[in-house]
Design an enzyme around this catalytic site. Structure first.
Site, PDB file in Angstrom:
ATOM      1  CE1 TYR A   1       7.576  -2.972  -6.867  1.00 46.57           C
ATOM      2  CE2 TYR A   1       8.228  -5.275  -7.107  1.00 46.57           C
ATOM      3  CZ  TYR A   1       7.561  -4.286  -6.413  1.00 46.57           C
ATOM      4  OH  TYR A   1       6.888  -4.605  -5.260  1.00 46.57           O
TER       5      TYR A   1
ATOM      6  CD  GLN B   1       6.374  -9.907   3.649  1.00 43.08           C
ATOM      7  OE1 GLN B   1       5.874 -10.380   2.636  1.00 43.08           O
ATOM      8  NE2 GLN B   1       6.065  -8.704   4.104  1.00 43.08           N
TER       9      GLN B   1
ATOM     10  CE1 TYR C   1       5.699  -5.517   2.953  1.00 40.51           C
ATOM     11  CE2 TYR C   1       4.249  -6.891   1.613  1.00 40.51           C
ATOM     12  CZ  TYR C   1       5.436  -6.198   1.775  1.00 40.51           C
ATOM     13  OH  TYR C   1       6.358  -6.193   0.767  1.00 40.51           O
TER      14      TYR C   1
ATOM     15  CB  THR D   1       7.649  -6.671   6.470  1.00 41.36           C
ATOM     16  OG1 THR D   1       8.290  -7.813   5.890  1.00 41.36           O
ATOM     17  CG2 THR D   1       8.315  -5.416   5.947  1.00 41.36           C
TER      18      THR D   1
ATOM     19  CG  HIS E   1      11.588  -2.741   2.488  1.00 44.15           C
ATOM     20  ND1 HIS E   1      10.769  -3.408   3.355  1.00 44.15           N
ATOM     21  CD2 HIS E   1      11.082  -2.984   1.253  1.00 44.15           C
ATOM     22  CE1 HIS E   1       9.798  -4.009   2.682  1.00 44.15           C
ATOM     23  NE2 HIS E   1       9.976  -3.773   1.393  1.00 44.15           N
TER      24      HIS E   1
END
Length: 381
Positions: free
Chosen positions: A24, A127, A129, A155, A275
């Protein structure tokens, strides 16, 4: 095993962490070409060796958003970081604090905001999203603000999930994933005891606090997939800029025009990033994208860069290409998975020593001295 580099930590983590979690972190999207180029494009940059300069006062410290950093690096946000070591986000944050740099907590961390901030004195970064559920975004921003997080990293390169084929092979997703993970845990007993048993709960702390129910790894991919928002635009970020009092950094910039938009928007910083090769395979490596972005906005906004950094020399290369600082992702996750907090601390020590070597032999005494003159233009040879 002997540990002297990020590659050593990667191998140690591969042995210690079950495949569904190792891959992952280790994998990218589609055929993983951008993941590969992130590393090779950066490593292929030739440093310009200069000698007989007084380097006795060499200094790697910088100031970024009002904070002093022992070196120009920040630990990047990594989802489910708490699955690589027991309460992994706490261990990584403590390691970063001990080495004088910030830690960035992911929205989709195992440990919730409050657990991590309670374990450190230095304000961490947070962070976020872009998500359809604006209620969750406001909820988690309020918690980050109340907990004293200093900098918001927003992000923007995930309006849709990347196609990460390796996850289906490893057991992170796909058929019979629960059975495959259980079998992998049995064959990785240290991880099974340290993380699998003693590291519970294995829920997404920040998400679970909002939903009022446990959101685990099986729900993680589904929840994110349902909440990514492909309609997002700069206008949708205005309320966040108004709400957040501290520095705001836009992560996921690869084009000079987007960098200029970030300046016009009023962001304090950007992260030149693809990313880690986990979203658009075929996109430019960060090393290739950075110079034109620096030419467009250097001095108007702080420029950070990530993706492909595997040692202290790579940090110097990114600075030479125009970055003010860097973010470290996979490198610290490998160290965390291999040896927990002590591993991350040692990795940061290694990076700093490597920076000292690179700066000494390129005759750059301070971080501000590092420019493109530190690189050799191979096209002219």
């Amino acid at each position: 095993m002997i540990i002297s580099s990020t590659n050593d930590y990667r191998e140690a983590a591969r042995r210690r962490v079950p495949p569904f979690m190792f891959h992952y972190a280790d994998g990218g999207s589609f055929s993983e070409r951008t993941l590969e180029r992130n590393v090779t494009d950066l490593a292929d940059l030739a440093l310009r060796q200069r000698v007989l300069k007084d380097m006795s006062q060499l200094d790697t410290e910088i100031e970024l958003f009002g904070e002093k950093l022992a070196m120009p690096a920040v630990l990047a946000p990594v989802g489910a970081c708490g699955m690589y070591a027991r309460r992994g986000e706490v261990q990584a944050a403590q390691a970063a604090e001990n080495k004088g740099i910030p830690f960035t907590l992911s929205t989709v961390s195992i440990c919730p905001i409050e657990e991590v901030t309670a374990a450190i004195k230095r304000p961490m970064w947070f962070q976020l999203y872009v998500l359809k559920d604006r209620g969750f975004m406001k909820h988690v921003l309020e918690r980050a603000k109340a907990a004293g997080c200093s900098t918001l990293v927003f992000t923007v390169d995930m309006p849709t999930p990347g196609a990460r084929y390796r996850d289906r092979h490893s057991g992170m997703s796909g058929d019979y994933k629960e059975i495959r993970r259980a079998l992998q845990a049995v064959t990785h007993p240290f991880w099974a005891w340290d993380v699998g048993i003693k590291g519970k709960p294995h829920t997404l702390g920040n998400v679970s606090a909002y939903t009022g129910k446990a959101v685990g790894l099986d729900d993680y991919v589904v929840w994110l997939g349902e909440n990514f928002d492909p309609s997002i635009s700069w206008k949708d970020l205005e309320w966040i800029r108004d709400f957040w009092d501290g520095p705001m950094v836009i992560k996921g910039i690869l084009d000079p025009e987007d960098a200029k938009d970030a300046v016009r928007f009023g962001a304090d910083g950007i992260v030149v990033s693809n990313h880690g090769g986990r979203q658009l395979d075929g996109a430019l490596s960060s090393a290739r994208a950075l110079p034109s972005i620096a030419d467009a906005v250097k001095g108007d906004i702080k420029i950070l860069a990530d993706s492909g950094i595997r040692n202290g020399l790579d940090i110097v290369r990114m600075l030479a290409l125009g970055a003010d600082a860097t973010m470290l992702g996979r490198a610290f996750v490998y160290a965390l998975g291999a040896a927990g907090k002590a591993g991350v601390e040692n990795m940061l020590d290694i990076f700093k020593k490597e920076m000292h070597v690179a700066m000494t032999l390129t005759s750059n005494q301070k971080i501000s001295d590092i420019t493109r003159d530190a690189l050799v233009d191979l096209s002219k040879l």
